[in-house]
Scaffold this motif. Structure first.
Motif, PDB file in Angstrom:
ATOM      1  N   ILE A   1      16.611  27.369  58.443  1.00  0.00           N
ATOM      2  CA  ILE A   1      17.482  27.419  59.613  1.00  0.00           C
ATOM      3  C   ILE A   1      17.768  26.006  60.128  1.00  0.00           C
ATOM      4  CG2 ILE A   1      17.658  28.195  62.007  1.00  0.00           C
ATOM      5  CD1 ILE A   1      16.073  30.682  61.191  1.00  0.00           C
TER       6      ILE A   1
ATOM      7  N   GLU B   1      21.479  24.365  60.639  1.00  0.00           N
ATOM      8  CA  GLU B   1      21.914  23.951  61.974  1.00  0.00           C
ATOM      9  C   GLU B   1      22.319  22.492  62.011  1.00  0.00           C
ATOM     10  OE1 GLU B   1      20.458  23.951  66.645  1.00  0.00           O
ATOM     11  OE2 GLU B   1      18.967  24.262  65.063  1.00  0.00           O
TER      12      GLU B   1
ATOM     13  N   VAL C   1      24.188  31.258  68.836  1.00  0.00           N
ATOM     14  CA  VAL C   1      22.741  31.437  69.017  1.00  0.00           C
ATOM     15  C   VAL C   1      22.451  31.971  70.413  1.00  0.00           C
ATOM     16  CG1 VAL C   1      20.518  30.260  69.121  1.00  0.00           C
ATOM     17  CG2 VAL C   1      22.149  29.656  67.340  1.00  0.00           C
TER      18      VAL C   1
ATOM     19  N   PHE D   1      21.230  35.059  57.795  1.00  0.00           N
ATOM     20  CA  PHE D   1      21.338  33.614  57.556  1.00  0.00           C
ATOM     21  C   PHE D   1      21.931  33.327  56.176  1.00  0.00           C
ATOM     22  CE2 PHE D   1      19.107  30.246  55.237  1.00  0.00           C
ATOM     23  CZ  PHE D   1      19.376  29.119  55.995  1.00  0.00           C
TER      24      PHE D   1
ATOM     25  N   SER E   1      24.721  31.907  62.926  1.00  0.00           N
ATOM     26  CA  SER E   1      23.973  31.613  64.147  1.00  0.00           C
ATOM     27  C   SER E   1      23.289  32.831  64.748  1.00  0.00           C
ATOM     28  CB  SER E   1      24.918  31.009  65.201  1.00  0.00           C
ATOM     29  OG  SER E   1      25.814  31.986  65.702  1.00  0.00           O
TER      30      SER E   1
ATOM     31  N   HIS F   1      19.500  33.104  64.375  1.00  0.00           N
ATOM     32  CA  HIS F   1      18.699  31.941  64.749  1.00  0.00           C
ATOM     33  C   HIS F   1      17.743  32.218  65.915  1.00  0.00           C
ATOM     34  CE1 HIS F   1      18.617  27.325  65.127  1.00  0.00           C
ATOM     35  NE2 HIS F   1      17.825  27.774  66.079  1.00  0.00           N
TER      36      HIS F   1
END
Length: 386
Positions: A17, A21, A53, A80, A104, A107
Motif C-alpha cells: 500500500i 500511495e 481513503v 488494492f 484507495s 487503504h
C-alpha cells in the motif's frame, strides 16, 4: 514466533500500500508529460487517492464489521490489486484517476483493522511498538519501493511501475493467508454505537491532529521531485538517492516514534512537531544546496513518521470501545491531510511563490499542530484540577 509472523504479514501489506500511495509522487513529471497535463493536475491524482481513503475508511469498516479479520484483510488486498491493474492499463488521465480512487478504498480499512489486529497480538504495554512494526512496511516502501518505481517509471514507463505494484498485491494476499491466524469478527456490531464514538471531543481532537500532522508532511513531499529538480538542480540519480534517504529517515522515525510513544504519546508528538517545523524552515533556506538538503531530507523523514505510531495509538485509546472504526477513520484523516498538503503545495506553485515557500507552508502547518496539542494539554490539565 507466530505473532511475529502475523506482524510480518501485516507489514508486507503495508509495504504494498505504501508503494502505491507514494510512488506517483516520484512519477509526477513523467505522468504529467505522458498524459499531457500540468504538474498540479498530476498532483490531483494524489489528492484523489487521499480523499478516496477518507471516504472509503468508514464505509469499508462499517460495511464489513461482521467479516472475519483475516478474510477481510485479504479481500482489501484484492481491491488494492484490482485498482493497480486498472492503473497499469489506463490510457488517459480520467481512467488513471478512477483507478487511483478504486485503489484507495482498501487503504483506510486495511491499516485501521490491521492496527487493531497488530495491537492485539502483543501485550498492552507494547501496543505502540506493534503498530509501528506494521507501519514499518510503509516506511520500507519509501526506501525500496518508491525509488524503484521512480526509476522504472523514468526508464520503462510509469505503467510498468503499476504492474509491479499489482504484483505486490498478489504477494500480500498470499502472505496474509499463510501467516495470520484465523481471527473472528468483533462481537459488537452496533453501527450507531461505533459512529457515536466519533462524536467525542477527545476522538475528534485526535483525528484533527492527524490531519494537521500529515498535511505538514505532504505539503512538501508531494512535490519533492520537482523541488530537487528545479530548486536544487539535481540529477535523476541524486533525486533517487534522496528518496531512498528520506525513506530511511521514515523507517528510523517510525521505530523511534513507536518506542517513545510507549512511554508518552503526547510528549513524543510535541517534540516531533516542533522538530518538523524547524527542519522544514531550514530546508526552505538551504534547498538550493545539495549537501545540507540531503541532511535535512533525512531528518525530515525521521520527524515525519515519528508522528504516525503516537497519532494512531492516541485515536485508538480515545475510542477504546470502537477501535476498528476510529483507527480506520484516523487513516482517512491522515490521507485527508495528504490531500490538504498536496493542494496547499500545488497552490503555492500555482501562484508562483517559489519552492522555498512550499517548505515554509509545511512548517507553518506543523506549528499549528504543535499549538493545538499544547492548548489541548492545558485544557485537559485544567479539567483534571477543577
Amino acid at each position: 514466533m507466530k505473532n511475529q509472523l502475523g506482524l510480518l504479514a501485516l507489514a508486507v501489506g503495508a509495504f504494498g500500500i505504501g508503494v502505491t500511495e507514494f510512488a506517483p509522487m516520484g512519477l509526477l513529471p513523467v505522468i504529467a508529460h505522458d498524459l499531457q497535463v500540468s504538474i498540479p493536475a498530476a498532483g490531483l491524482l494524489i489528492s484523489a487517492y487521499a480523499l478516496g481513503v477518507m471516504i472509503g475508511a468508514p464505509l469499508m469498516t462499517l460495511s464489513t464489521g461482521r467479516v472475519p479479520r483475516r478474510m477481510l484483510l485479504i479481500g482489501l488486498a484484492g481491491i488494492f490489486t484490482a485498482g493497480n491493474l486498472l492503473a497499469a492499463v489506463s490510457d488517459s488521465y480520467a481512467v488513471l484517476l478512477v483507478a487511483r480512487v478504486l485503489t484507495s478504498f482498501n487503504h483506510g480499512a486495511f491499516f485501521g483493522v490491521g492496527s487493531v489486529v497488530a495491537a492485539g497480538l502483543v501485550p498492552p504495554e507494547r501496543r505502540a511498538s506493534a503498530v509501528a512494526s506494521m507501519f514499518m512496511g510503509l516506511t520500507i516502501a519509501n526506501v525500496v519501493g518508491v525509488p524503484l518505481a521512480t526509476w522504472a517509471g523514468e526508464h520503462l514507463g510509469w505503467r510498468t511501475s503499476f504492474w509491479g505494484i499489482a504484483g505486490l498485491g498478489v504477494l500480500t494476499m498470499a502472505a496474509l493467508r499463510m501467516t495470520l491466524p484465523a481471527l473472528p469478527a468483533p462481537e459488537s456490531g452496533n453501527v450507531l454505537a461505533e459512529l457515536r464514538v466519533l462524536t467525542r471531543k477527545q476522538v475528534l481532537g485526535a483525528l484533527a491532529l492527524t490531519v494537521v500532522g500529515s498535511s505538514a508532511m505532504f505539503t512538501v513531499f508531494t512535490y519533492i521531485t520537482p523541488i530537487l529538480r528545479d530548486a536544487t538542480h539535481a540529477s535523476l540519480g541524486f533525486i533517487t538517492a534522496m528518496l531512498v534517504l528520506y525513506g530511511l529517515g521514515l523507517t528510523a522515525g517510525n521505530w523511534l516514534g513507536g518506542r517513545f510513544a510507549d512511554r508518552s504519546v503526547d510528549r513524543t508528538l510535541m517534540i516531533t512537531l516542533a522538530g518538523l517545523s524547524a527542519i522544514l524552515i531550514a530546508f526552505a533556506l538551504s534547498m538550493t544546496h545539495a549537501a545540507p538538503s540531503a541532511v535535512l531530507i533525512f531528518l525530515w523523514g525521521v520527524a515525519s513518521f515519528a508522528l504516525v505510531p503516537p497519532l494512531q495509538v492516541r485515536v485508538m485509546t480515545a475510542a477504546a470501545d470502537a477501535p476498528n472504526l476510529a483507527s480506520a477513520v484516523n487513516i482517512g484523516a491522515f490521507n485527508l491531510g495528504n490531500a490538504f498538503g498536496a493542494a496547499l503545495g500545488g497552490g503555492v506553485i500555482a501562484v508562483d511563490l517559489g519552492y522555498p515557500a512550499i517548505a515554509l507552508a509545511g512548517a507553518a502547518t506543523s506549528m499549528l499542530g504543535l499549538v493545538a496539542l499544547w492548548l489541548g494539554g492545558r485544557s485537559a490539565a485544567v479539567l483534571r484540577t477543577a
